[in-house]
Design a protein around this motif. Structure first.
Motif, PDB file in Angstrom:
ATOM      1  N   PRO A 235      -2.331  24.851  17.101  1.00  8.23           N
ATOM      2  CA  PRO A 235      -2.115  24.028  18.296  1.00  8.23           C
ATOM      3  C   PRO A 235      -0.800  24.387  18.999  1.00  8.23           C
ATOM      4  O   PRO A 235       0.112  24.947  18.393  1.00  8.23           O
ATOM      5  CB  PRO A 235      -2.045  22.614  17.728  1.00  8.23           C
ATOM      6  N   LEU A 236      -0.734  24.034  20.281  1.00 10.47           N
ATOM      7  CA  LEU A 236       0.506  24.144  21.054  1.00 10.47           C
ATOM      8  C   LEU A 236       0.869  22.743  21.524  1.00 10.47           C
ATOM      9  O   LEU A 236       0.083  22.088  22.224  1.00 10.47           O
ATOM     10  CB  LEU A 236       0.337  25.078  22.257  1.00 10.47           C
ATOM     11  N   TYR A 237       2.070  22.266  21.147  1.00 10.80           N
ATOM     12  CA  TYR A 237       2.488  20.901  21.453  1.00 10.80           C
ATOM     13  C   TYR A 237       3.270  20.866  22.775  1.00 10.80           C
ATOM     14  O   TYR A 237       4.290  21.545  22.921  1.00 10.80           O
ATOM     15  CB  TYR A 237       3.363  20.350  20.325  1.00 10.80           C
ATOM     16  N   PHE A 238       2.793  20.028  23.704  1.00 11.34           N
ATOM     17  CA  PHE A 238       3.448  19.897  25.010  1.00 11.34           C
ATOM     18  C   PHE A 238       4.160  18.560  25.186  1.00 11.34           C
ATOM     19  O   PHE A 238       4.905  18.391  26.143  1.00 11.34           O
ATOM     20  CB  PHE A 238       2.415  20.065  26.135  1.00 11.34           C
ATOM     21  N   GLY A 239       3.925  17.602  24.303  1.00  7.15           N
ATOM     22  CA  GLY A 239       4.571  16.303  24.435  1.00  7.15           C
ATOM     23  C   GLY A 239       3.904  15.417  25.479  1.00  7.15           C
ATOM     24  O   GLY A 239       2.835  15.729  26.004  1.00  7.15           O
ATOM     25  N   ASP A 240       4.572  14.305  25.797  1.00  3.94           N
ATOM     26  CA  ASP A 240       4.008  13.318  26.728  1.00  3.94           C
ATOM     27  C   ASP A 240       4.248  13.653  28.195  1.00  3.94           C
ATOM     28  O   ASP A 240       3.630  13.048  29.074  1.00  3.94           O
ATOM     29  CB  ASP A 240       4.601  11.932  26.437  1.00  3.94           C
TER      30      ASP A 240
END
Length: 280
Positions: A235-240
């Motif tokens: 996965p690639l985490y982009f945040g809120d």
């Protein structure tokens, strides 16, 4: 010094000079006797006749246009459509048999065509002698969104129905963003869903190749927006609060990992930090 003149007539000529003769003013009887009033009358008559003949000419053209078979509606062309077929666009309109092109109400046709949720704008115009041209701008779907059924959503967050015939477009899927108003033709108000739509729209604008690699966008309470790529398990985490800089980081790090042949060893890529990318 005083100058003497020989004759008084010289002094008179210098001081007085020649007298201008005033033009004679003709009386009404003299004008009528000379016939000048007839010239004005004839000019007025010719002007009235010219205007009348021009009016008859315009009326004749109008009558010919309204009654000539040359102006029967014979063909309809549609331009600007990439997703919808012509038949799908025209399904909300109908035309009478032997209808004249001049009888087509353009604004009414535009209004009925705009009932199709896939159409963002419509312009209809006549192409004489016998063609009606329709120029459309379609909405651009960027993802499928999972609700009570699988909808499509465009770059403005407008909900679109499945295409006729069940055709699919190979778009990314947005999941777990919560409930939203599933009303066709209206923009969603769910903030998480709108952020996911924005993220995919920006990817498509900045790097279409990168956008087409996205398999799905998921929402996680801990990680925010999470992007998964085709043929990649990490996965690639982009945040809120996804940002353009994160997309730039994503482009750069994927190229670097591919160049160094380390993609297979990646567990996740965290893009949530301001000036740092965490790869594990």
């Amino acid at each position: 010094m005083t100058q003497n003149f020989r004759h008084n007539s010289d002094l008179t000529a210098i001081v007085v000079g020649p007298q201008k003769k005033k033009p004679a003013v003709k009386t009404q009887e003299e004008v009528f006797d000379s016939g000048e009033h007839l010239t004005f009358v004839w000019r007025a008559v010719w002007l009235i006749l010219a205007i009348g003949l021009f009016g008859l000419f315009l009326w004749g053209i109008r009558s010919w246009v309204l009654h000539s078979n040359a102006f029967l509606l014979k063909s309809i062309t549609v331009r600007g459509n990439r997703i919808l077929e012509k038949e799908n666009i025209l399904k909300n309109v109908s035309f009478k048999k032997n209808m004249r092109l001049t009888d087509v109400e353009l604004s009414g046709i535009e209004g009925r065509l705009m009932k199709n949720p896939y159409l963002k704008s419509v312009v209809v115009f006549r192409r004489f002698p016998s063609t009606l041209e329709i120029e459309v701008e379609e909405r651009s779907p960027v993802a499928y969104v999972s609700g009570k059924k699988l909808w499509m959503v465009d770059d403005e967050g407008v909900i679109l129905p499945p295409l006729l015939g069940g055709e699919t477009l190979g778009l990314p899927v947005i999941t777990h963003t919560g409930k939203f108003q599933e009303k066709i033709g209206e923009a969603v108000k769910n903030k998480k869903l709108r952020k996911a739509v924005w993220l995919l729209s920006m990817m498509k604008t900045l790097d279409k190749n990168l956008y087409y690699q996205v398999n799905n966008v998921d929402y996680s309470v801990q990680k925010g927006m999470v992007v998964y790529l085709n043929k990649r398990s990490f996965p690639l985490y982009f945040g809120d609060s996804p940002a353009v800089r994160q997309i730039a980081y994503m482009q750069a790090i994927l190229k670097k990992l591919k160049r160094e042949r380390r993609v297979a060893n990646v567990q996740y890529i965290d893009l949530r930090f301001e000036n740092q990318v965490v790869v594990k």
